[in-house]
Design a protein around this motif. Structure first.
Motif, mmCIF file in Angstrom:
data_model
loop_
_atom_site.group_PDB
_atom_site.id
_atom_site.type_symbol
_atom_site.label_atom_id
_atom_site.label_comp_id
_atom_site.label_asym_id
_atom_site.label_seq_id
_atom_site.Cartn_x
_atom_site.Cartn_y
_atom_site.Cartn_z
ATOM 1 N N ILE A 52 0.844 -1.184 0.000
ATOM 2 C CA ILE A 52 0.000 0.000 0.000
ATOM 3 C C ILE A 52 0.878 1.232 0.000
ATOM 4 O O ILE A 52 2.054 1.167 0.320
ATOM 5 N N ARG A 53 0.304 2.366 -0.338
ATOM 6 C CA ARG A 53 1.056 3.612 -0.385
ATOM 7 C C ARG A 53 0.709 4.507 0.801
ATOM 8 O O ARG A 53 0.834 5.707 0.726
ATOM 9 N N ALA A 54 0.295 3.938 1.914
ATOM 10 C CA ALA A 54 -0.191 4.726 3.044
ATOM 11 C C ALA A 54 0.926 5.364 3.857
ATOM 12 O O ALA A 54 0.679 6.266 4.627
ATOM 13 N N SER A 55 2.127 4.904 3.725
ATOM 14 C CA SER A 55 3.209 5.461 4.529
ATOM 15 C C SER A 55 4.443 5.656 3.666
ATOM 16 O O SER A 55 4.492 5.222 2.527
ATOM 17 N N LYS A 56 5.442 6.292 4.253
ATOM 18 C CA LYS A 56 6.676 6.531 3.514
ATOM 19 C C LYS A 56 7.348 5.221 3.147
ATOM 20 O O LYS A 56 7.914 5.079 2.086
ATOM 21 N N VAL A 57 7.300 4.260 4.053
ATOM 22 C CA VAL A 57 7.875 2.946 3.799
ATOM 23 C C VAL A 57 6.729 1.951 3.716
ATOM 24 O O VAL A 57 6.056 1.702 4.705
ATOM 25 N N SER A 58 6.507 1.409 2.548
ATOM 26 C CA SER A 58 5.411 0.473 2.386
ATOM 27 C C SER A 58 5.767 -0.870 2.987
ATOM 28 O O SER A 58 6.892 -1.342 2.879
ATOM 29 N N MET A 59 4.792 -1.463 3.653
ATOM 30 C CA MET A 59 4.946 -2.802 4.214
ATOM 31 C C MET A 59 3.934 -3.701 3.523
ATOM 32 O O MET A 59 2.820 -3.278 3.259
ATOM 33 N N PRO A 60 4.309 -4.935 3.259
ATOM 34 C CA PRO A 60 3.346 -5.838 2.640
ATOM 35 C C PRO A 60 2.268 -6.255 3.631
ATOM 36 O O PRO A 60 2.518 -6.357 4.831
ATOM 37 N N CYS A 61 1.083 -6.468 3.128
ATOM 38 C CA CYS A 61 -0.020 -6.976 3.947
ATOM 39 C C CYS A 61 0.091 -8.492 3.962
ATOM 40 O O CYS A 61 -0.076 -9.140 2.934
ATOM 41 N N GLU A 62 0.385 -9.047 5.133
ATOM 42 C CA GLU A 62 0.672 -10.477 5.226
ATOM 43 C C GLU A 62 -0.375 -11.254 6.007
ATOM 44 O O GLU A 62 -0.117 -12.366 6.436
ATOM 45 N N ILE A 63 -1.557 -10.649 6.224
ATOM 46 C CA ILE A 63 -2.600 -11.406 6.910
ATOM 47 C C ILE A 63 -3.773 -11.625 5.972
ATOM 48 O O ILE A 63 -4.019 -10.837 5.062
ATOM 49 N N SER A 64 -4.476 -12.702 6.216
ATOM 50 C CA SER A 64 -5.648 -13.030 5.404
ATOM 51 C C SER A 64 -6.857 -12.241 5.900
ATOM 52 O O SER A 64 -6.829 -11.649 6.986
ATOM 53 N N ASP A 65 -7.909 -12.251 5.122
ATOM 54 C CA ASP A 65 -9.143 -11.589 5.528
ATOM 55 C C ASP A 65 -9.679 -12.202 6.819
ATOM 56 O O ASP A 65 -10.137 -11.478 7.700
ATOM 57 N N ALA A 66 -9.615 -13.518 6.929
ATOM 58 C CA ALA A 66 -10.117 -14.202 8.129
ATOM 59 C C ALA A 66 -9.317 -13.793 9.364
ATOM 60 O O ALA A 66 -9.889 -13.568 10.437
ATOM 61 N N GLU A 67 -7.999 -13.680 9.223
ATOM 62 C CA GLU A 67 -7.163 -13.251 10.349
ATOM 63 C C GLU A 67 -7.478 -11.807 10.731
ATOM 64 O O GLU A 67 -7.560 -11.475 11.918
ATOM 65 N N ALA A 68 -7.678 -10.955 9.732
ATOM 66 C CA ALA A 68 -7.993 -9.552 9.999
ATOM 67 C C ALA A 68 -9.313 -9.430 10.756
ATOM 68 O O ALA A 68 -9.433 -8.621 11.680
ATOM 69 N N VAL A 69 -10.276 -10.241 10.394
ATOM 70 C CA VAL A 69 -11.564 -10.227 11.091
ATOM 71 C C VAL A 69 -11.387 -10.647 12.548
ATOM 72 O O VAL A 69 -11.960 -10.045 13.454
ATOM 73 N N GLN A 70 -10.552 -11.661 12.788
ATOM 74 C CA GLN A 70 -10.293 -12.107 14.160
ATOM 75 C C GLN A 70 -9.616 -11.010 14.984
ATOM 76 O O GLN A 70 -9.968 -10.792 16.147
ATOM 77 N N VAL A 71 -8.652 -10.324 14.395
ATOM 78 C CA VAL A 71 -7.978 -9.229 15.087
ATOM 79 C C VAL A 71 -8.983 -8.115 15.380
ATOM 80 O O VAL A 71 -9.015 -7.553 16.484
ATOM 81 N N SER A 72 -9.821 -7.821 14.408
ATOM 82 C CA SER A 72 -10.853 -6.799 14.574
ATOM 83 C C SER A 72 -11.790 -7.145 15.724
ATOM 84 O O SER A 72 -12.138 -6.283 16.540
ATOM 85 N N GLN A 73 -12.184 -8.401 15.813
ATOM 86 C CA GLN A 73 -13.076 -8.835 16.885
ATOM 87 C C GLN A 73 -12.404 -8.729 18.247
ATOM 88 O O GLN A 73 -13.032 -8.330 19.228
ATOM 89 N N LEU A 74 -11.125 -9.069 18.310
ATOM 90 C CA LEU A 74 -10.376 -8.963 19.565
ATOM 91 C C LEU A 74 -10.297 -7.504 20.016
ATOM 92 O O LEU A 74 -10.530 -7.187 21.186
ATOM 93 N N LEU A 75 -10.022 -6.615 19.088
ATOM 94 C CA LEU A 75 -9.924 -5.191 19.389
ATOM 95 C C LEU A 75 -11.299 -4.620 19.760
ATOM 96 O O LEU A 75 -11.412 -3.824 20.694
#
Length: 137
Positions: A52-75
């Motif tokens: 993504i171009r969101a920051s000066k140093v781009s980082m790859p997105c290394e989580i799946s949609d399912a993992e992101a949903v789990q993190v979202s639920q935890l938060l």
């Protein structure tokens, strides 16, 4: 016939709370918009699916949609906790990782010091590390 739902088991041990939230923030900000006024940005987004171009140093997105949903639920669970200090810490983490706000921006918005934002975010990360460790058992 009865269909059996495939349930993906989350491997929380792959990352720390900080790393999960960092990846979750990248995942949230990497959602592609179909409409853009900038044709060059659309072309870059179309061809560069791993960064993504969101920051000066781009980082790859290394989580799946399912993992992101789990993190979202935890938060979200932390944010909806009845203990106000946990809800506030979760809010600081959401602003920091999901919205990509700096500590200074959060401090200015909430009328507190940058040191307090950092301290509360660290306490929130420690809390989530404990939750993640319990989920691994």
């Amino acid at each position: 016939m009865n269909a059996v739902a495939k349930i993906e088991v989350m491997d929380w041990s792959k990352r720390s709370a900080h790393q999960w939230l960092e990846q979750y923030g990248i995942w949230v900000r990497s959602a592609k918009s179909v409409v853009s006024a900038n044709p060059l940005a659309m072309l870059i987004d179309k061809n560069d699916t791993t960064r993504i171009r969101a920051s000066k140093v781009s980082m790859p997105c290394e989580i799946s949609d399912a993992e992101a949903v789990q993190v979202s639920q935890l938060l979200a669970k932390m944010h909806s906790d009845k203990r106000e200090y946990l809800a506030e810490r979760a809010w600081f983490l959401i602003l920091k990782f999901e919205n990509n706000w700096s500590d200074q921006t959060i401090a200015n918005t909430h009328g507190c010091s940058r040191a307090r934002v950092r301290a509360e975010a660290e306490k929130g990360l420690a809390y989530l590390d404990g939750k993640i460790e319990a989920l691994n058992d």
